[in-house]
Write a protein that holds these residues in place. Sequence first.
Motif, PDB file in Angstrom:
ATOM      1  N   TYR A 142      27.810   4.559  29.546  1.00  0.00           N
ATOM      2  CA  TYR A 142      28.776   4.258  30.595  1.00  0.00           C
ATOM      3  C   TYR A 142      29.761   3.193  30.098  1.00  0.00           C
ATOM      4  O   TYR A 142      29.362   2.234  29.418  1.00  0.00           O
ATOM      5  CB  TYR A 142      28.087   3.745  31.856  1.00  0.00           C
ATOM      6  N   LEU A 143      31.017   3.345  30.462  1.00  0.00           N
ATOM      7  CA  LEU A 143      32.031   2.331  30.175  1.00  0.00           C
ATOM      8  C   LEU A 143      32.068   1.368  31.355  1.00  0.00           C
ATOM      9  O   LEU A 143      32.481   1.729  32.466  1.00  0.00           O
ATOM     10  CB  LEU A 143      33.392   2.980  29.972  1.00  0.00           C
ATOM     11  N   LEU A 144      31.620   0.125  31.131  1.00  0.00           N
ATOM     12  CA  LEU A 144      31.513  -0.845  32.221  1.00  0.00           C
ATOM     13  C   LEU A 144      32.756  -1.700  32.368  1.00  0.00           C
ATOM     14  O   LEU A 144      33.203  -1.974  33.481  1.00  0.00           O
ATOM     15  CB  LEU A 144      30.300  -1.754  31.998  1.00  0.00           C
ATOM     16  N   GLY A 145      33.306  -2.164  31.277  1.00  0.00           N
ATOM     17  CA  GLY A 145      34.448  -3.067  31.346  1.00  0.00           C
ATOM     18  C   GLY A 145      35.140  -3.154  30.007  1.00  0.00           C
ATOM     19  O   GLY A 145      34.717  -2.538  29.010  1.00  0.00           O
ATOM     20  N   ASN A 146      36.213  -3.922  29.975  1.00  0.00           N
ATOM     21  CA  ASN A 146      36.951  -4.090  28.723  1.00  0.00           C
ATOM     22  C   ASN A 146      37.759  -5.368  28.795  1.00  0.00           C
ATOM     23  O   ASN A 146      37.875  -6.001  29.846  1.00  0.00           O
ATOM     24  CB  ASN A 146      37.868  -2.886  28.464  1.00  0.00           C
TER      25      ASN A 146
END
Length: 598
Positions: free
Chosen positions: A359-363
Amino acid sequence: MVSSRRSEAERADAASARDTGVDPLRPADYDDGTAGASGAAGAAAGDDAPAAGSAGPESSVTAPKLGPGEWVRFAWRQLTSMRTALLLLLLLAIAAVPGSLVPQRSSDPNGVVQYFADNPDLAPVLDSFQMFDVYTSVWFSAIYLLLFVSLIGCIIPRTKHHLEALRARPPKTPARLSRLSAYTERELAGGADDAPDAAASAAAESAIASAAAELKKAGYRVERYDQRGVPSVSAERGYLRETGNLVFHTALVGVLVAVAIGGGFGFSGQRVIVEGQSFVNTLAAYDSFNPGRFFDDGRLTPYRLTLDELDAVYETENTDALGQPIDFTAHVTIDGPDGSAERDVKVNEPLYEYGTDVYLLGNGYAPTITVRDPDGEVVFTDSVPFLPQDANLTSIGVIKVPDGLAEQIGMVGFFYPTQSTLSTGAYTSTYPDLVFPVLTLNVYSGDLGIDDGTPRSVYQLDTSGMEQLTGGQTGVDSVELMPGESTELPNGLGTVEFESASPDAAGDDFSQSVPRFASFDVHHDPSQVWVLVFALLILGGLLLSLFVPRRRMWVKAVTRPDGRVVLEYAGLARGDDPGLERAVEEFADRHAGAAPIR
């Protein structure tokens, strides 16, 4: 005559009750709580005989004492009641609320650290109640297990009763259908008073047979009865309602079991990856890792995930929403036993590879910082993730240089993707993309507190044993750099450089000057397919239990004193069924015609 004699007896009993104060229909040992008053009245009257219902040692009612076995049986019945199951289900939902109010160690360990830093007094109190580990806490597990036992205790006897009901015959036709609210009747054609008895009986039998056939065709279970020469058919349907109810509760148990298995054998791990860097699916490569109780790290499939590029799209046309994020896409390369493949990961579109969901949570941004000693030798270089603090990605990060210089130094940095100056003179970012990036650094020297092996957060700098050299009250301006610039560190310690990721770009083009990072959550749950299956069963069972009516229908052919044969139609519902009367009327219209007898 019988009715007349019964009425006379009832009047006599009533008169006796008024005269003696004792109801003749009650048992002799019945105590209605007025024994003391009756005894007092008798004593006042001077009666020598004991007053009726007097409270003596032999006539008092003593509740039986419950032994250990009876108490256990009582507790089990209370636990396995449907009311208790519903109450536990409500408690489970309420108990899950704190998990969404405070960060959890299993999903956001950095958030927990930050919460302790922001709330030093409240956080230890919450931690004593396991509020940062809600879903593995003792009290949540207790509710979970009690609900599990309660549901099983409800389901087993109800399933047994339901199976017995499915095998049982429909109930006999009531003697007086006219007492039911859903009732109508039709005169049978061919059953007039001038018709022979044989012909009328044949017509009645034929009508009941056709009614049975139609009811069976409509999905009813039917049974023919002949009570005192009166033919009738009894029919019932709607057992699918109870089946749906049992499916709902059984699937709920299935979800609980599947979630328990998934939590025991699964894992969740987090990793921050900067553009151009890679992550290997091994236990040591995770920034934080939360295994299940029965997890075995030997089951980790070895694969490598490389973050090639992170694309961020922001709103640029709508001035009311300028800078709002529209889309984030992480372009990654997966290298594993099946070869190499390029994939995309979005916020709501996880990547599934080798049994794990990514999963892509933040950046955010990861400025590349290089520190050199006075001789120009590189002692530190890395792309350091800076944590965003607002929607315009004003970010904060920490750089620690433990070796290579005359003394250890630490730097607290603030990064502004599009730097602007407020009226107070403070810096801020007015847009989340790289338009005018600026990095400021407050430099500290002294003991970083890592030589004794004590674990320290990479996102925090303990300045208690350090001296501040720039910024704050030092009288020395903070180090301020743009991509590609460098400057001297205080006290001749060396130099620090803010490297540009696109050194060949035009002088005013900073769009690719600072690499980005992406925060990934790698999740493995071996039971997620079963959770989906049970969830669909829960939905299906709930729909059946809500929308399938439980009905009984009867049709009886009755010969009236004038020789007419009348078909009586009646229905009965278990629970609310506003369409029952209409259903009885419609069936009677289809079966015998639309002219009811008045």
